[in-house]
Scaffold this active site. Structure first.
Site, PDB file in Angstrom:
ATOM      1  CG  ASP A 135      -9.869  83.946  86.225  1.00  0.00           C
ATOM      2  OD1 ASP A 135     -10.537  84.272  86.895  1.00  0.00           O
ATOM      3  OD2 ASP A 135     -10.020  83.315  85.158  1.00  0.00           O
ATOM      4  N   GLY A 136      -6.622  87.406  88.055  1.00  0.00           N
ATOM      5  CA  GLY A 136      -5.092  87.702  88.576  1.00  0.00           C
ATOM      6  C   GLY A 136      -5.234  88.397  89.876  1.00  0.00           C
TER       7      GLY A 136
END
Length: 299
Positions: A242-243
């Site tokens: 999720d980066g």
């Protein structure tokens, strides 16, 4: 069983001679002039142009340009070959896309259907000018619904012990013709091995509580903390969980009157809208990725 029939979208036919170019390069004088002059020399008519510079003094320059060119399909290979000389002069990273060629989408989903349904609705209405080539799921739940649209459904179970084999099967099913993979609430972590095959071509959606509310039951955690804003983020998938580069985000105000179930309902609405926007911008070639950021020409 109700049969869902996609409405015809004539965008491709209407723009049979339209192309898009996405360009990124170190900033400097003469870039716009060189591109415009090249297209003018070849008889192209520019219909839209957007550009952005991170810093005129040594920063990166980004450009999205649309143009019409008679007999585009026939002339595109030669056009690309000759433009490579311009690109070399300015050290451009670039690509040229024929608008009439519809991008092929693969949608990955688990059990939650709200994001998948939104994409199918927009595709059926002609708002997503693309081809949904398949839906891949680790559960069989939505097989009948998806196939009612005439879309192939591939059920590939995934467990901790079979994850590697499952991903290999997914790669075989998706193949090399897919332009973008959409994780429409696909509740599995994608491995670096899989990501490497589709760099900057996997779009994920998650609640914007991350990283404040990690792990399970994020809406319950948010309720316990009394949050006043909830949201969702669509981003490209990278090895950092999720980066990856953010494409689109949105939020909505909530209050102490909203319980966990209401927060989930509001969150689902935001997720489906944000993901659909991100997918639409990707298939319209509106996104350029630089390092871990995006430049999105959505105006």
């Amino acid at each position: 069983m109700e049969l869902h029939v996609k409405k015809e979208n004539n965008t491709g036919n209407a723009h049979a001679n339209r192309a898009r170019m996405l360009i990124s390069c170190p900033d400097g004088p003469g870039i716009v002039a060189a591109v415009s002059h090249f297209l003018h020399q070849h008889g192209a008519n520019i219909v839209q142009s957007d550009q952005y510079t991170m810093d005129p003094e040594g920063g990166m320059f980004f450009m999205r340009i649309e143009f019409d060119l008679p007999e585009l399909e026939k002339r595109q290979p030669e056009l690309e070959s000759q433009f490579s000389e311009v690109a070399s002069t300015f050290r451009m990273d670039w690509k040229m896309q024929n608008v009439s060629r519809k991008k092929k989408l693969a949608i990955f989903v688990s059990k939650e259907d709200h994001c998948l349904v939104e994409l199918l609705w927009q595709w059926q209405a002609g708002d997503l000018d693309a081809e949904i080539a398949m839906v891949v799921s680790n559960h069989p739940d939505m097989k009948e619904y998806v196939e009612s649209f005439g879309i192939p459904y591939h059920h590939i179970p995934v467990t901790a012990d079979t994850k590697k084999e499952a991903e290999q099967r997914q790669l075989e099913v998706v193949g090399s013709d897919i332009d973008v993979i959409i994780l429409a609430r696909y509740m599995q972590i994608v491995s670096p091995f899989f990501i490497e095959h589709y760099r900057n071509r996997i779009i994920n959606i998650h609640h914007s509580f991350l990283p404040a509310f990690v792990g399970g039951k994020p809406y319950a955690q948010a309720y316990q903390r009394g949050v006043k804003i909830i949201g969702a983020t669509a981003h490209y998938v990278t090895e950092e969980l999720d980066g990856g580069p953010i494409i689109e985000q949105d939020v909505q105000r909530v209050s102490h009157r909203d319980d966990v179930s209401e927060l989930k309902r509001i969150g689902r609405t935001i997720e489906r809208v944000v993901l659909a926007r991100a997918v639409k911008w990707h298939i319209e070639d509106r996104i350029l990725v630089h390092e871990n950021k995006t430049v999105v020409f959505n105006g």
